[in-house]
Design a protein around this motif. Structure first.
Motif, short mmCIF file in Angstrom:
data_model
loop_
_atom_site.label_atom_id
_atom_site.label_comp_id
_atom_site.label_asym_id
_atom_site.label_seq_id
_atom_site.Cartn_x
_atom_site.Cartn_y
_atom_site.Cartn_z
N LEU A 1 12.99 -22.76 -2.21
CA LEU A 1 14.31 -22.49 -1.66
C LEU A 1 14.82 -21.12 -2.07
O LEU A 1 15.27 -20.33 -1.25
CB LEU A 1 15.26 -23.55 -2.22
CG LEU A 1 16.19 -24.25 -1.28
CD1 LEU A 1 15.45 -25.38 -0.61
CD2 LEU A 1 17.33 -24.81 -2.07
N ASN B 1 19.73 -26.35 -10.28
CA ASN B 1 20.25 -27.00 -9.07
C ASN B 1 19.41 -28.19 -8.62
O ASN B 1 19.68 -28.77 -7.58
CB ASN B 1 20.30 -25.99 -7.90
CG ASN B 1 21.40 -24.98 -8.08
OD1 ASN B 1 22.00 -24.90 -9.14
ND2 ASN B 1 21.68 -24.22 -7.04
N CYS C 1 22.48 -14.67 4.32
CA CYS C 1 22.28 -14.78 5.77
C CYS C 1 20.91 -15.36 6.08
O CYS C 1 20.77 -16.19 6.97
CB CYS C 1 22.41 -13.41 6.42
SG CYS C 1 24.12 -12.88 6.53
N PHE C 2 19.90 -14.92 5.34
CA PHE C 2 18.57 -15.46 5.59
C PHE C 2 18.47 -16.91 5.15
O PHE C 2 17.76 -17.68 5.77
CB PHE C 2 17.50 -14.59 4.91
CG PHE C 2 17.11 -13.43 5.76
CD1 PHE C 2 17.95 -12.35 5.91
CD2 PHE C 2 15.93 -13.44 6.46
CE1 PHE C 2 17.62 -11.29 6.73
CE2 PHE C 2 15.58 -12.38 7.29
CZ PHE C 2 16.44 -11.31 7.41
N VAL D 1 20.76 -19.04 5.56
CA VAL D 1 21.32 -19.79 6.69
C VAL D 1 20.23 -20.00 7.74
O VAL D 1 20.04 -21.11 8.25
CB VAL D 1 22.51 -19.04 7.31
CG1 VAL D 1 22.94 -19.71 8.61
CG2 VAL D 1 23.68 -19.00 6.34
N LEU D 2 19.48 -18.93 8.02
CA LEU D 2 18.41 -19.04 9.03
C LEU D 2 17.34 -20.03 8.59
O LEU D 2 16.66 -20.61 9.42
CB LEU D 2 17.78 -17.67 9.29
CG LEU D 2 18.70 -16.62 9.90
CD1 LEU D 2 17.95 -15.34 10.16
CD2 LEU D 2 19.31 -17.14 11.20
N PHE D 3 17.18 -20.22 7.28
CA PHE D 3 16.16 -21.16 6.79
C PHE D 3 16.73 -22.53 6.51
O PHE D 3 16.08 -23.36 5.86
CB PHE D 3 15.50 -20.61 5.52
CG PHE D 3 14.71 -19.36 5.76
CD1 PHE D 3 14.09 -19.15 6.97
CD2 PHE D 3 14.57 -18.40 4.78
CE1 PHE D 3 13.37 -18.00 7.22
CE2 PHE D 3 13.85 -17.24 5.02
CZ PHE D 3 13.25 -17.05 6.24
N GLY D 4 17.97 -22.77 6.95
CA GLY D 4 18.53 -24.12 6.82
C GLY D 4 18.81 -24.58 5.41
O GLY D 4 18.84 -25.78 5.14
N VAL D 5 19.03 -23.65 4.48
CA VAL D 5 19.35 -24.03 3.10
C VAL D 5 20.76 -24.63 3.06
O VAL D 5 21.65 -24.17 3.77
CB VAL D 5 19.27 -22.79 2.19
CG1 VAL D 5 19.77 -23.11 0.79
CG2 VAL D 5 17.85 -22.27 2.13
N GLN D 6 20.94 -25.67 2.25
CA GLN D 6 22.26 -26.30 2.13
C GLN D 6 23.27 -25.34 1.52
O GLN D 6 22.92 -24.50 0.69
CB GLN D 6 22.16 -27.54 1.23
CG GLN D 6 21.24 -28.61 1.77
CD GLN D 6 21.78 -29.24 3.04
OE1 GLN D 6 22.86 -29.80 3.04
NE2 GLN D 6 21.02 -29.13 4.12
N ARG D 7 24.54 -25.50 1.91
CA ARG D 7 25.59 -24.57 1.48
C ARG D 7 25.68 -24.44 -0.04
O ARG D 7 25.97 -23.37 -0.56
CB ARG D 7 26.94 -25.04 2.00
CG ARG D 7 27.19 -24.58 3.40
CD ARG D 7 28.63 -24.80 3.82
NE ARG D 7 28.74 -24.50 5.24
CZ ARG D 7 28.38 -25.33 6.20
NH1 ARG D 7 27.91 -26.50 5.89
NH2 ARG D 7 28.48 -24.99 7.46
N ARG D 8 25.45 -25.55 -0.76
CA ARG D 8 25.67 -25.51 -2.20
C ARG D 8 24.68 -24.59 -2.93
O ARG D 8 24.89 -24.28 -4.10
CB ARG D 8 25.62 -26.92 -2.79
CG ARG D 8 24.27 -27.60 -2.70
CD ARG D 8 24.36 -29.05 -3.13
NE ARG D 8 23.06 -29.67 -3.12
CZ ARG D 8 22.28 -29.80 -4.19
NH1 ARG D 8 22.69 -29.35 -5.34
NH2 ARG D 8 21.10 -30.35 -4.09
N HIS D 9 23.62 -24.17 -2.24
CA HIS D 9 22.65 -23.28 -2.89
C HIS D 9 22.85 -21.81 -2.52
O HIS D 9 22.15 -20.96 -3.02
CB HIS D 9 21.22 -23.67 -2.51
CG HIS D 9 20.85 -25.04 -2.95
ND1 HIS D 9 20.96 -25.46 -4.26
CD2 HIS D 9 20.36 -26.10 -2.26
CE1 HIS D 9 20.57 -26.72 -4.34
NE2 HIS D 9 20.21 -27.13 -3.15
N PHE D 10 23.82 -21.52 -1.66
CA PHE D 10 23.99 -20.15 -1.18
C PHE D 10 24.18 -19.15 -2.31
O PHE D 10 23.56 -18.09 -2.32
CB PHE D 10 25.20 -20.06 -0.23
CG PHE D 10 24.90 -20.54 1.16
CD1 PHE D 10 23.62 -20.93 1.51
CD2 PHE D 10 25.90 -20.61 2.11
CE1 PHE D 10 23.34 -21.39 2.78
CE2 PHE D 10 25.63 -21.06 3.39
CZ PHE D 10 24.35 -21.45 3.72
#
Lengths: 145, 261
Positions: free
Chosen positions: A84, A78, A20-21, A23-32
């Motif tokens: 990140l 990655n 969730c955090f 997402v708030l920091f604009g990380v790309q989906r592939r690094h979730f």
């Protein structure tokens, strides 16, 4: 906290919170997944350390070690900046509770507890810093620029 | 002099690109050393002679041969790690000689225009994040987690709104912490026996100065002591603002309605 189901829930919640955090920091989906795993491993290490009787500051220091290492491994795997994974993964260890309780006892005018919590929070922050610093300074096979 | 190679791309344009890349990194949460190294690598690859750069948390100073120099001041940092990653990737391609100056400039404009996640996604993330943290910090029933989620979402909406109005960070953090505390106290009055502490802590995690703390530590490790100090001071200030916001809401509630925690 010792039953496996409880541990699994803790692991899942820490991973979810970290994602969730990110997402708030604009990380790309592939690094979730990598961010979530970094945060969850850090939190489990923290639980394990407190479980064997380490103080919160010591446990934070010990948890920062595998966490930072994992962040560096993911950075190489990655091909992304360490920041990140480190920035997102560290959140479960950030002494948010310490800040709150310091303010809380300050309000209740319980000066002893306030000072106690304040020093504790400072120690946790220092433990976090030293943990990150130690692992960040380790030379790794492939140096990243 | 080797003007043949450098004549292709005028130093001013190269400098403009390098500066733009550096400010994009810094504005979106890159650490000082990364900004410095990325700018140096790009300048070297694009043939900008005698390039020197000094980066601080809130500014960049760069100069190159032939009186080419630029200074940027960036007082506001909004973390968007997707952009940091993209600029990093761009600099690697520039270093590999895969891009011309024009291509690199075009790519950089795209990166600067990269949108963050939609507001709805952010609100959901803040809510779920706050709820999860409430669980990690000792909530064993769904009630405090839900309360934390509502408070977390409210914090996010409020800080983003105040940010748009260019209200300073200290005030917006105080206001957001006060709102979160007010929500938790309000719910606590409705639901007796609510584990209010874990709900507040979960909600406050959305505002904690984790970024400033970690970035400050990383700047210190890289021997950027001045930048590290600036970040750590901002971390302490944010922590103080949170404490003040929580305290304000709590004291007000106690005075007005006699709510106890």
């Amino acid at each position: 906290m010792t039953n496996p189901l409880g541990l699994l829930a803790q692991f899942g919640a820490a991973a979810l919170a970290t994602v969730c955090f990110s997402v708030l920091f604009g990380v790309q989906r592939r690094h979730f997944w990598a961010c979530g795993l970094t945060g969850a491993v850090g939190w489990l290490a923290y639980l394990a350390a407190t479980g064997v009787g380490a103080s919160p500051a010591m446990a934070t220091f010990l948890a920062a070690l595998p966490l930072t290492l994992l962040a560096r491994v993911f950075a190489i795997h990655n091909k992304a900046p360490v920041t990140l994974f480190l920035l997102c993964g560290i959140f479960p260890l950030v002494p948010g509770a310490g800040i709150y309780y310091t303010a809380y006892y300050f309000l209740l005018d319980d000066r002893l507890q306030c000072l106690n919590r304040g020093v504790e929070t400072l120690k946790i922050a220092v433990g976090l810093a030293v943990g990150i610093a130690l692992v960040s300074s380790l030379p790794m096979a492939k140096k990243r620029g | 002099m080797k003007e043949e190679q450098t004549a292709k791309s005028p130093p001013q344009q190269v400098m403009a690109l390098v500066m733009e890349a550096g400010s994009t990194l810094l504005e979106n949460g890159g650490e000082v050393l990364r900004v410095q190294q990325t700018m140096q690598i790009m300048a070297q690859s694009l043939g900008l002679p005698d390039f020197h750069v000094y980066v601080l948390t809130s500014g960049i100073f760069a100069s190159a041969q032939g009186s080419v120099s630029e200074v940027r001041h960036m007082p506001y940092i909004t973390v968007n790690l997707g952009r940091v990653e993209a600029v990093n990737e761009l600099s690697r391609e520039v270093a590999a000689g895969a891009l011309t100056l024009q291509e690199a400039s075009a790519r950089l404009q795209e990166i600067r225009a990269m949108p963050p996640y939609s507001r709805l996604t952010e609100v959901v993330a803040a809510a779920v994040g706050a709820g999860s943290f409430a669980y990690l910090f000792g909530a064993h029933t769904p009630a405090p987690m839900l309360v934390a989620a509502v408070a977390g979402a409210a914090e996010l909406l409020l800080t983003r709104w105040l940010q748009k109005l260019h209200i300073n960070r200290i005030f917006s953090d105080m206001a957001a912490a006060a709102i979160a505390m007010a929500i938790v106290l309000g719910c606590g009055a409705l639901l007796p026996g609510l584990n209010a502490n874990s709900a507040v802590i979960g909600a406050l995690m959305v505002l904690t100065p984790g970024v400033a703390l970690v970035m400050g530590i990383r700047d210190f490790i890289n021997a950027d002591y001045l930048s590290g100090t600036i970040r750590l001071i901002s971390a302490v200030l944010v922590a103080g603002s949170l404490a003040f916001g929580v305290g304000f809401a709590y004291t007000l509630a106690r005075q007005l309605w006699g709510v106890a925690l």
